[in-house]
Motif scaffolding. Sequence first.
Motif, PDB file in Angstrom:
ATOM      1  N   PRO A 168       0.797  -1.242   0.000  1.00 29.49           N
ATOM      2  CA  PRO A 168       0.000   0.000   0.000  1.00 29.49           C
ATOM      3  C   PRO A 168       0.826   1.286   0.000  1.00 29.49           C
ATOM      4  O   PRO A 168       0.367   2.313  -0.488  1.00 29.49           O
ATOM      5  N   ASP A 169       2.074   1.204   0.491  1.00 30.55           N
ATOM      6  CA  ASP A 169       2.924   2.405   0.465  1.00 30.55           C
ATOM      7  C   ASP A 169       3.686   2.544  -0.854  1.00 30.55           C
ATOM      8  O   ASP A 169       4.615   3.328  -0.964  1.00 30.55           O
ATOM      9  N   ASP A 170       3.277   1.747  -1.860  1.00 30.64           N
ATOM     10  CA  ASP A 170       3.863   1.748  -3.208  1.00 30.64           C
ATOM     11  C   ASP A 170       5.244   1.093  -3.300  1.00 30.64           C
ATOM     12  O   ASP A 170       5.929   1.235  -4.311  1.00 30.64           O
ATOM     13  N   THR A 171       5.650   0.372  -2.273  1.00 29.50           N
ATOM     14  CA  THR A 171       6.892  -0.389  -2.350  1.00 29.50           C
ATOM     15  C   THR A 171       6.666  -1.583  -3.268  1.00 29.50           C
ATOM     16  O   THR A 171       5.829  -2.443  -2.970  1.00 29.50           O
ATOM     17  N   PRO A 172       7.387  -1.642  -4.394  1.00 28.77           N
ATOM     18  CA  PRO A 172       7.157  -2.757  -5.328  1.00 28.77           C
ATOM     19  C   PRO A 172       7.731  -4.067  -4.800  1.00 28.77           C
ATOM     20  O   PRO A 172       8.766  -4.092  -4.149  1.00 28.77           O
ATOM     21  N   ALA A 227      14.833 -18.533  -2.043  1.00 26.92           N
ATOM     22  CA  ALA A 227      15.305 -17.152  -2.167  1.00 26.92           C
ATOM     23  C   ALA A 227      15.545 -16.620  -0.759  1.00 26.92           C
ATOM     24  O   ALA A 227      15.049 -17.184   0.218  1.00 26.92           O
ATOM     25  N   PRO A 228      16.295 -15.522  -0.642  1.00 23.22           N
ATOM     26  CA  PRO A 228      16.566 -14.958   0.693  1.00 23.22           C
ATOM     27  C   PRO A 228      15.291 -14.498   1.397  1.00 23.22           C
ATOM     28  O   PRO A 228      14.273 -14.203   0.747  1.00 23.22           O
ATOM     29  N   ASN A 229      15.355 -14.434   2.729  1.00 27.46           N
ATOM     30  CA  ASN A 229      14.239 -13.906   3.505  1.00 27.46           C
ATOM     31  C   ASN A 229      13.912 -12.488   3.037  1.00 27.46           C
ATOM     32  O   ASN A 229      14.813 -11.706   2.741  1.00 27.46           O
ATOM     33  N   GLY A 230      12.619 -12.200   2.964  1.00 32.65           N
ATOM     34  CA  GLY A 230      12.183 -10.864   2.577  1.00 32.65           C
ATOM     35  C   GLY A 230      12.136 -10.610   1.086  1.00 32.65           C
ATOM     36  O   GLY A 230      11.848  -9.499   0.648  1.00 32.65           O
ATOM     37  N   SER A 231      12.396 -11.645   0.282  1.00 36.68           N
ATOM     38  CA  SER A 231      12.417 -11.445  -1.172  1.00 36.68           C
ATOM     39  C   SER A 231      11.042 -11.581  -1.823  1.00 36.68           C
ATOM     40  O   SER A 231      10.900 -11.307  -3.009  1.00 36.68           O
ATOM     41  N   GLY A 232      10.029 -12.029  -1.061  1.00 36.81           N
ATOM     42  CA  GLY A 232       8.679 -12.084  -1.602  1.00 36.81           C
ATOM     43  C   GLY A 232       8.119 -13.469  -1.847  1.00 36.81           C
ATOM     44  O   GLY A 232       7.089 -13.616  -2.502  1.00 36.81           O
TER      45      GLY A 232
END
Length: 127
Positions: free
Chosen positions: A16-20, A38-43
């Motif tokens: 929602p904050d426009d972070t792709p 994939a690494p943590n936080g990669s989606g």
Amino acid sequence: MSDAAVVCSHLSFAWPDDTPVFDDLSFTVATGRTGLVAPNGSGKSTLLKLIAGELKPAVASVAVGGTLGYLPQTLPLTGDPTVAEVIRAQLLRRPDVLLLDEPTNNLDLAGVGQLESALTETGAPAV
């Protein structure tokens, strides 16, 4: 879709904050077991939620070959069910495509055994 279990075309998603998170991502997953590393936080979890329909992409075409089963990273434990009961309730439908999001992350050794047993009993293929 023939031998494809999952087909994503032009998948785009932002918070929602426009972070792709993804922009114009396209891929096909064939039937059979497939792992996503994939690494943590990669989606990874976000991608599975998009495929499962829990999140809505800004732009995309997502197709799943058959009935979808989804076991999220955090089990939806409410009330008194055991881990085994929760797992067996997603697998009772005998999904054609099963998304497992780090299913053993928060399980003790007994819980991991129950998960393995439930998967073996149902014969569900995992993606």
